[in-house]
Design a protein around this motif. Sequence first.
Motif: not given
Length: 216
Positions: A55, A70-74
């Motif tokens: 993230t 990167y947001t942590g999921s995408a």
Amino acid sequence: MTLYTPLGGLPYPQPTDTANLPLHLQSLAEGIDGRTVLRYATAAERDATITTPATGMVAWLTSPGTLSYYTGSAWVAMGAWNTYTPVWTAETTNPAIGNGSLTGRYAIVGKTCHFTLLAQFGSTTTYGSGAYYFAYPVKAGAMGGYPQHRGVATSATGRGLITCQPTATSNATIYSLWGPGSTSSSALSQLGSGGLFGTAWANGNIVRIDGTYEVA
């Protein structure tokens, strides 16, 4: 014993550590590697190289010439408009777009998301039952006093301005539609399968929405 810097968590050796300069430099380089602006030709090259992104990682893509993080999921392109497919649901029975189209675009600048959505109903679109909801492109953060998003919709009776409201004051993932439920009243009703101005949705009708909100 290796210690770490208080802000970035970068490793550095102590006088009592074994004298191994290449190893210590490698540890430092690896610690810095994921914290710099990484550079790749395309998103495919980035994804093939960074198989477990962390993230907050930032990468520059030569094509199309954007920064992404990167947001942590995408991975999300910063400031650039991204496409997304809005999820359309209803209170009781979910609708289905069929041979219509449901498209969206969004851009994130800092903690702000700008989005736009266009639903165009087709001959095989089914309208479900109950109040309608559309999904945000990314999860909302603190919504405060429930910001309103604006839009327009059409039916056989005409074209009407609509407003949309997030379903929660924080961490909202969907928003509901409100607009004129009849031709005889100016009051806003929660729009759904009943249509606009009390007239059911039909082939060729549209719903267009845009707005801005704070992301999580």
